[in-house]
Motif scaffolding. Sequence first.
Motif, PDB file in Angstrom:
ATOM      1  N   ASP A 499       0.847  -1.210   0.000  1.00 31.48           N
ATOM      2  CA  ASP A 499       0.000   0.000   0.000  1.00 31.48           C
ATOM      3  C   ASP A 499       0.879   1.256   0.000  1.00 31.48           C
ATOM      4  N   ARG A 500       0.294   2.330  -0.549  1.00 35.89           N
ATOM      5  CA  ARG A 500       0.911   3.667  -0.416  1.00 35.89           C
ATOM      6  C   ARG A 500      -0.064   4.524   0.391  1.00 35.89           C
ATOM      7  N   LEU A 501       0.333   4.848   1.593  1.00 33.23           N
ATOM      8  CA  LEU A 501      -0.536   5.607   2.493  1.00 33.23           C
ATOM      9  C   LEU A 501      -0.027   7.058   2.550  1.00 33.23           C
ATOM     10  N   GLN A 502      -0.870   8.013   2.096  1.00 28.70           N
ATOM     11  CA  GLN A 502      -0.496   9.432   1.995  1.00 28.70           C
ATOM     12  C   GLN A 502      -1.038  10.208   3.194  1.00 28.70           C
ATOM     13  N   GLU A 503      -0.132  10.941   3.871  1.00 29.07           N
ATOM     14  CA  GLU A 503      -0.561  11.760   5.008  1.00 29.07           C
ATOM     15  C   GLU A 503      -1.521  12.852   4.551  1.00 29.07           C
ATOM     16  N   THR A 504      -2.240  13.436   5.494  1.00 30.99           N
ATOM     17  CA  THR A 504      -3.078  14.604   5.235  1.00 30.99           C
ATOM     18  C   THR A 504      -2.413  15.833   5.859  1.00 30.99           C
ATOM     19  N   LEU A 505      -3.026  17.001   5.674  1.00 32.89           N
ATOM     20  CA  LEU A 505      -2.490  18.215   6.285  1.00 32.89           C
ATOM     21  C   LEU A 505      -2.760  18.282   7.782  1.00 32.89           C
ATOM     22  N   ALA A 506      -3.630  17.376   8.276  1.00 27.39           N
ATOM     23  CA  ALA A 506      -3.908  17.354   9.715  1.00 27.39           C
ATOM     24  C   ALA A 506      -2.705  16.797  10.462  1.00 27.39           C
ATOM     25  N   PHE A 507      -2.333  17.470  11.555  1.00 26.23           N
ATOM     26  CA  PHE A 507      -1.278  16.949  12.401  1.00 26.23           C
ATOM     27  C   PHE A 507      -1.812  15.749  13.185  1.00 26.23           C
ATOM     28  N   GLY A 508      -0.905  14.774  13.432  1.00 25.96           N
ATOM     29  CA  GLY A 508      -1.271  13.648  14.291  1.00 25.96           C
ATOM     30  C   GLY A 508      -1.907  12.474  13.577  1.00 25.96           C
ATOM     31  N   ASP A 509      -1.745  12.388  12.220  1.00 23.14           N
ATOM     32  CA  ASP A 509      -2.257  11.205  11.514  1.00 23.14           C
ATOM     33  C   ASP A 509      -1.584   9.940  12.067  1.00 23.14           C
ATOM     34  N   VAL A 510      -2.337   8.798  12.051  1.00 20.43           N
ATOM     35  CA  VAL A 510      -1.824   7.515  12.554  1.00 20.43           C
ATOM     36  C   VAL A 510      -1.861   6.500  11.409  1.00 20.43           C
ATOM     37  N   PHE A 511      -0.683   5.917  11.088  1.00 20.67           N
ATOM     38  CA  PHE A 511      -0.556   4.969   9.978  1.00 20.67           C
ATOM     39  C   PHE A 511      -0.503   3.534  10.523  1.00 20.67           C
ATOM     40  N   THR A 512      -1.265   2.637   9.866  1.00 16.35           N
ATOM     41  CA  THR A 512      -1.157   1.191  10.108  1.00 16.35           C
ATOM     42  C   THR A 512      -1.073   0.521   8.744  1.00 16.35           C
ATOM     43  N   GLY A 513       0.109   0.012   8.387  1.00 16.29           N
ATOM     44  CA  GLY A 513       0.295  -0.528   7.050  1.00 16.29           C
ATOM     45  C   GLY A 513      -0.243  -1.940   6.879  1.00 16.29           C
ATOM     46  N   ASN A 514      -0.254  -2.719   7.975  1.00 14.81           N
ATOM     47  CA  ASN A 514      -0.595  -4.139   7.914  1.00 14.81           C
ATOM     48  C   ASN A 514       0.421  -4.868   7.031  1.00 14.81           C
ATOM     49  N   ALA A 515       0.082  -6.064   6.560  1.00 13.80           N
ATOM     50  CA  ALA A 515       1.042  -6.901   5.841  1.00 13.80           C
ATOM     51  C   ALA A 515       1.376  -6.289   4.489  1.00 13.80           C
ATOM     52  N   GLY A 516       2.516  -6.695   3.925  1.00 12.68           N
ATOM     53  CA  GLY A 516       2.915  -6.225   2.610  1.00 12.68           C
ATOM     54  C   GLY A 516       3.928  -5.101   2.714  1.00 12.68           C
ATOM     55  N   GLU A 549       0.988  15.957  17.994  1.00 15.09           N
ATOM     56  CA  GLU A 549       1.130  16.812  16.815  1.00 15.09           C
ATOM     57  C   GLU A 549       1.824  16.071  15.670  1.00 15.09           C
ATOM     58  N   ARG A 550       2.776  15.219  16.002  1.00 19.91           N
ATOM     59  CA  ARG A 550       3.490  14.522  14.936  1.00 19.91           C
ATOM     60  C   ARG A 550       2.700  13.286  14.504  1.00 19.91           C
ATOM     61  N   ASP A 551       2.884  12.929  13.208  1.00 19.36           N
ATOM     62  CA  ASP A 551       2.274  11.710  12.688  1.00 19.36           C
ATOM     63  C   ASP A 551       2.983  10.478  13.281  1.00 19.36           C
ATOM     64  N   VAL A 552       2.229   9.363  13.367  1.00 19.56           N
ATOM     65  CA  VAL A 552       2.751   8.143  14.009  1.00 19.56           C
ATOM     66  C   VAL A 552       2.567   6.959  13.059  1.00 19.56           C
ATOM     67  N   ILE A 553       3.640   6.168  12.870  1.00 16.27           N
ATOM     68  CA  ILE A 553       3.556   4.903  12.126  1.00 16.27           C
ATOM     69  C   ILE A 553       3.625   3.773  13.154  1.00 16.27           C
ATOM     70  N   LEU A 554       2.547   2.980  13.218  1.00 14.09           N
ATOM     71  CA  LEU A 554       2.437   1.980  14.287  1.00 14.09           C
ATOM     72  C   LEU A 554       3.178   0.681  13.962  1.00 14.09           C
ATOM     73  N   ASP A 555       3.330   0.336  12.666  1.00 13.85           N
ATOM     74  CA  ASP A 555       3.881  -1.001  12.363  1.00 13.85           C
ATOM     75  C   ASP A 555       4.912  -0.929  11.238  1.00 13.85           C
ATOM     76  N   PHE A 556       5.903  -0.044  11.417  1.00 11.55           N
ATOM     77  CA  PHE A 556       6.953   0.055  10.408  1.00 11.55           C
ATOM     78  C   PHE A 556       7.769  -1.237  10.394  1.00 11.55           C
ATOM     79  N   GLN A 557       7.887  -1.866   9.180  1.00  8.38           N
ATOM     80  CA  GLN A 557       8.632  -3.116   9.016  1.00  8.38           C
ATOM     81  C   GLN A 557       9.936  -2.794   8.279  1.00  8.38           C
ATOM     82  N   GLN A 558      11.047  -2.685   9.050  1.00 11.08           N
ATOM     83  CA  GLN A 558      12.312  -2.292   8.444  1.00 11.08           C
ATOM     84  C   GLN A 558      12.768  -3.350   7.453  1.00 11.08           C
TER      85      GLN A 558
END
Length: 648
Positions: A499-516, A549-558
């Motif tokens: 997936d390609r998940l694009q942030e918004t202009l809102a501060f504090g977006d939360v990303f969950t990529g799941n598998a892949g 205020e900062r965006d958060v990525i919950l499941d970054f898979q290095q």
Amino acid sequence: MNQRLGSGPDEVLLAISQDAYRGDARYTVSIDGRQVGDVLPAGALRSLGETDTVTVAGNFGPGVHEVAVTFLNDAWGGSAGADRNLHVEGASFEGRPLLDDSVTLYTAGTRVIGTFRDAVPVTRTIGTGPDAILLRMSQDDWRGDARYTLSVDGVRVDGILTAGAERQFGQQDSITVRGDFGPGPHRLTVEFLNDAWSGSAGADRNLYVEGVSYNGVEVPGAALALYTDGAQDIAFGAGPRPPQQVTIGSGPDAVVLRISQDAFEGDARYTVSIDGVQVGGVLTAGALRSLGQADTVTVLGDFAPGAHRVTVDFLNDAWGGGPEADRNLYVEGASFEGQSLFDTPRALFTSGPQEVASFSEALSTGRGIGLGASTLLLRISQDDWLGNAEYVVRVDGVPVFDAPLSASSERRDGSYDTIYISRDFAPGEHSVTVEFLNDAWGGSADADRNLYVEGAALNGEALPGSSAELFANGVRQVATFTVPPPPAPVALTGTGGPDRLQETLAFGDVFTGNAGADAFAFGVGVSLAPFSPSAAFQTRLGTGIGPGERDVILDFQQGEDVIDLSAALRFGRRAFSVDDTFRFIGTAEFTGTAGAAGPPQLRYTVADGRTILQMDAAGTSSFSGDGTVDAEIELAGTFALRAADFIL
């Protein structure tokens, strides 16, 4: 009967008569409500055409004074022949009549006869011409003002003059004699005509020349005291003429030249041209460079947009064999609409034309300030006349720029200046005002400086009612706008595949990529040109600094996921574009400082089970690092990040 009341150099003369009946009329005389002398009896009979002369003396002082007569003993026996009356047949002060007709007192009481003005300084100009002799005159007045004549080089100027200022009060008349006296020595003659003396200092009419200046320069030894009738001379030399102020042409635009000369056997003569077209006629320099003087020549026109040339043609060079015998012309300075056109004076040592300056007219300008989520745009134009319109833009009463702005675009050409104001405006309603600072008007529509707000917009949306015409100095509200509350953070969730998940202009977006293999993208495109959306754009980061205020990525898979910052540092406007990149520096400190900016940089730090990405990239249309954190992204978990984890 002649009678005298009081004492002093000033005299009011009254002519008194009576109708006598069972005794003479009796009366008193007052000046400004104060009786002068004793009760007087009338002696002259009106029926016989007689008059008494009463002299009221005093030192009355500067200002207006009132003469009154009080009739004390009216009497009447029932008929015109049995009636005691008092008549003031005439009154004068120092030869100037106070009455047009006689005044009759038929009943006892006080009657104001007239008023007079004493010790009034005279200001007068005699003749015409470029040269000016200024005399400062005074007098001792006694039984009338001092009278005199003036002559220059034996030629009488005007008629007989009368002094007004009295020396005892520190007053001075200002008499200016103008003419074209030319070079060389000259003689000013003052002739006193009506000296008078009665045996004491308080009874003496005298005339004084307190000082003389010629063309603004004091003439030494010019003070004179004339105690008797006769003429006295004052020598003066033809000093430099004062600098001239000349206006040629017509129109709203003004080029101002400062001209001087080395004069020799006459003054330098010249013409001025704009773009090869002569403006006005032949001009004659007056200011001498050796004295640090300069004439001011204002060249008016209605100059079209673009570049223009200013040419001065020196017409009558002359040389007598040495530096002191050399006629030259100098352009000491030039300006257009208040802006200097050169730093070094132009010297014309020989006859002929010389291009001395160039200028540009009516070029549209754009100016921007600030960095933020919203962009306010104003379009400004003007009617320029003898200079550009100056103004101040305020948002919510606070000036946007440190100094007033100057309009460039002219409304008649259909052009306008563009002002960009980028800012994180607080939620709520805001007011935009423009203050016009330097209105000017020369009496017609073509000689009028005005300011126009052609329109305003916020983030691409035109603001209703945002045009305004400012025809006079003052503050005008040109627009209002409302900023909504900031958008709520968004939960961005991927599917089970890439997936390609694009942030918004809102501060504090939360990303969950799941598998892949997922790409977490940062940088949102924003238009900066509301009236032409494709003309300018910018990308902005929708992530702030600190928790919440900062965006958060919950499941970054290095090794599988990537963080895409490739669109974060972009700006474009017409042919100009910027596509900058972050420099990844690991856990090192930022290298840029406020005084020595470096490139945009990306670093990270690990603490409390979290990895925090920190970005240093300040700017709008260009980007640099100044050593401060401008945005952050939080990764849940601890990572030893490397360049392969990013798309930069």
